[in-house]
Design a protein around this motif. Structure first.
Motif, mmCIF file in Angstrom:
data_model
loop_
_atom_site.group_PDB
_atom_site.id
_atom_site.type_symbol
_atom_site.label_atom_id
_atom_site.label_comp_id
_atom_site.label_asym_id
_atom_site.label_seq_id
_atom_site.Cartn_x
_atom_site.Cartn_y
_atom_site.Cartn_z
ATOM 1 N N GLU A 405 31.023 57.802 62.760
ATOM 2 C CA GLU A 405 30.462 58.562 63.483
ATOM 3 C C GLU A 405 30.360 57.732 65.275
ATOM 4 O O GLU A 405 30.099 58.790 65.740
ATOM 5 N N VAL A 406 30.107 56.972 64.743
ATOM 6 C CA VAL A 406 29.941 56.102 65.774
ATOM 7 C C VAL A 406 31.188 56.181 67.052
ATOM 8 O O VAL A 406 31.272 56.444 67.814
ATOM 9 N N LEU A 407 32.702 55.712 66.095
ATOM 10 C CA LEU A 407 33.660 56.162 67.458
ATOM 11 C C LEU A 407 33.566 57.834 67.936
ATOM 12 O O LEU A 407 34.197 57.781 68.682
ATOM 13 N N ALA A 408 33.196 58.377 66.848
ATOM 14 C CA ALA A 408 33.099 60.388 67.382
ATOM 15 C C ALA A 408 32.240 60.058 68.901
ATOM 16 O O ALA A 408 32.866 61.217 69.504
ATOM 17 N N THR A 409 31.054 59.783 68.739
ATOM 18 C CA THR A 409 30.238 60.069 69.366
ATOM 19 C C THR A 409 30.851 58.838 70.578
ATOM 20 O O THR A 409 30.749 59.505 71.880
ATOM 21 N N VAL A 410 31.207 57.795 70.406
ATOM 22 C CA VAL A 410 31.184 57.063 71.723
ATOM 23 C C VAL A 410 33.149 58.021 72.178
ATOM 24 O O VAL A 410 32.671 57.465 73.679
ATOM 25 N N LEU A 411 33.534 58.046 71.788
ATOM 26 C CA LEU A 411 35.026 58.817 72.294
ATOM 27 C C LEU A 411 34.695 60.152 72.946
ATOM 28 O O LEU A 411 34.960 60.669 73.483
#
Length: 484
Positions: A405-411
């Motif tokens: 979830e963090v990765l999708a939001t950061v990317l």
């Protein structure tokens, strides 16, 4: 039946696949890394062979008749390792691994020679093979004089399996000796490091046959003699074959020991100034670009080690609903960093620690810091001319829903999760074994798995993560100055 052997940093994996590309079974055998001095990272190649024996033995115990029916073998392995052998085929010294930074001065010297970036399309990173040989010449002169061949780790396994000294394009592109556009060794670059072409393995494509099993090895492993061994691939290109990431614009994000943002290309697109790797793919006339983070799940494992917890015990209290970044920022430079900094000397840090910074806050900071490092790689890929609109997640870290979830939001893009199955480097190696043995079209074999779920960015938190990414970016130059 087809066998994929993946030589990882921490284990060897053996995977058995049938004609329909269904995984019949797999087995692993553990490996350890020796760190005799700060910045050093080595393995004894004899331990790789022992691990292959153990993994195949486990596989054979469960699937004896299927193992006896294997028609092709494919190889994958961690890249850049300098495995040196003498004229008798004996290993001269422990293999210097991909995350060893002892040759950072030699790498900088080679990188200052404009021929290297022009021919290879890449910065000469300290982890690459060529600077390690220059280090050997300067620090282990007697060992250097004995070198008959330099083999990459998976190709040393090939040497044991087949007696042949052969490599392929994807792995060889990470040596700093390959003309990546022409897919051939470059004599001028070899000469610049005191090496000769006759000390290099011959080159084939990853889909071609690179030797056949020696009778004595086949008998020991319970495999048919004379089985063809494919050229195979470096671990990331093999994983791409397993994930079907072989067409232009397809991409995956690997949350493994190291982190990789990998994009397949239909043409050679070097841009070394961005610190993005531009390598040959395992399939003929294809290439790929990737940003590389040296400590991805390794960062979480490090935190787990010092807290006395398992990684899952750190991440499970976070739940699955992403929270806005807190005051703590983590820089995951535990072994230096490649993309975008090309800095072997930098080290990691926590910033913003206060009395309120508990275990959960530090765990969240580690997950966010690694995601920010992936964002750095995304920005670098953009500078190199590659635009992505989605990625597929792979690697052990992809088991953490919170991290994804963090990765999708950061990317700022969707992250796809493949349907249940084993689509990693060992599976990709098995696919290459099938292609080489049966002479089939790689595009028909290296297809993408079905998507089980897509994780979308949390738009409500995008602004907060963008602000936190800005703080993260500002910390590197400050840390660099403090360490000067």
């Amino acid at each position: 039946m087809y066998l994929g052997l993946d030589l990882g940093t921490s284990s060897v994996k053996a995977l058995l696949m049938d004609d329909n590309q269904s995984v019949i079974g797999s087995a692993t055998a553990a490996l350890s890394v020796e760190r005799p001095h700060p910045g050093w990272s080595e393995q004894d190649p004899a331990n790789w062979i022992s691990a292959v024996r153990a993994a195949v033995s486990q596989l054979s115990a469960a699937h004896k008749s299927e193992v006896a029916a294997i028609k092709g073998v494919g190889l994958s392995g961690h890249m850049h390792g300098a495995t040196t052998i003498d004229a008798s085929g004996r290993v001269i010294r422990p293999c210097i691994l991909w995350n060893d930074t002892r040759s950072h001065k030699e790498a900088a010297e080679l990188d200052a020679d404009p021929r290297f970036r022009k021919v290879t399309g890449n910065i000469v990173f300290p982890g690459f093979t060529a600077p390690k040989l220059v280090w050997m010449a300067r620090n282990e002169a007697e060992n250097f004089k004995r070198i008959a061949k330099v083999l990459l780790p998976k190709d040393y396994l090939r040497f044991w399996l087949t007696g042949e000294t052969i490599s392929e394009m994807s792995d060889s592109a990470g040596t700093a000796w390959l003309d990546t556009g022409k897919r051939a060794w470059d004599d001028a670059l070899l000469s610049a490091t005191g090496m000769k072409r006759e000390q290099m393995p011959s080159l084939i494509e990853g889909t071609e046959v690179g030797g056949t099993l020696r009778p004595e090895v086949a008998s020991e492993l319970g495999l048919p003699a004379g089985v063809p061994v494919a050229g195979g691939a470096g671990d990331n290109a093999a994983a791409a074959c397993g994930m079907g990431t072989v067409t232009d614009g397809a991409a995956f994000a690997s949350l493994g020991t190291s982190g990789v943002l990998f994009a397949a290309n239909d043409a050679y697109r070097p841009n070394p100034e961005s610190a993005v790797h531009a390598f040959c793919h395992a399939l003929p006339q294809t290439w790929h670009q990737m940003g590389v983070i040296l400590s991805a799940t390794d960062s979480l494992n490090w935190l787990a080690g010092i807290t006395g917890k398992r990684p899952s015990e750190l991440t499970s209290p976070l739940g699955t609903n992403v929270k806005a970044p807190g005051s703590v920022t983590f820089l995951p430079y535990l072994s230096g960093e490649r993309t975008p900094h090309n800095d072997a000397q930098i080290r990691g840090a926590f910033a913003g620690l206060g009395h309120e910074a508990d275990q959960n806050a530090m765990t969240r900071a580690v997950l966010e810091g690694v995601a920010f490092a992936f964002r750095d790689s995304l920005e670098a890929l953009g500078q190199a001319g590659t635009r992505l609109d989605r990625v597929t997640a792979t690697g052990g870290g992809s088991q953490s829903r919170y991290w994804l979830e963090v990765l999708a939001t950061v990317l700022g893009m969707p992250v796809d999760l493949p349907a249940d199955g084993d689509f990693g480097a060992a599976f990709g190696a098995a696919r290459l074994g099938l292609i080489a043995a049966e002479k089939v079209d790689p595009a028909q074999v290296c297809t993408a798995p079905a998507t089980a779920e897509t994780i979308e960015p949390d738009s409500a938190l995008s602004g907060a993560f963008e602000e936190a990414y800005g703080r993260y970016r500002a910390l590197y130059p400050a840390l660099k100055q403090a360490m000067a």
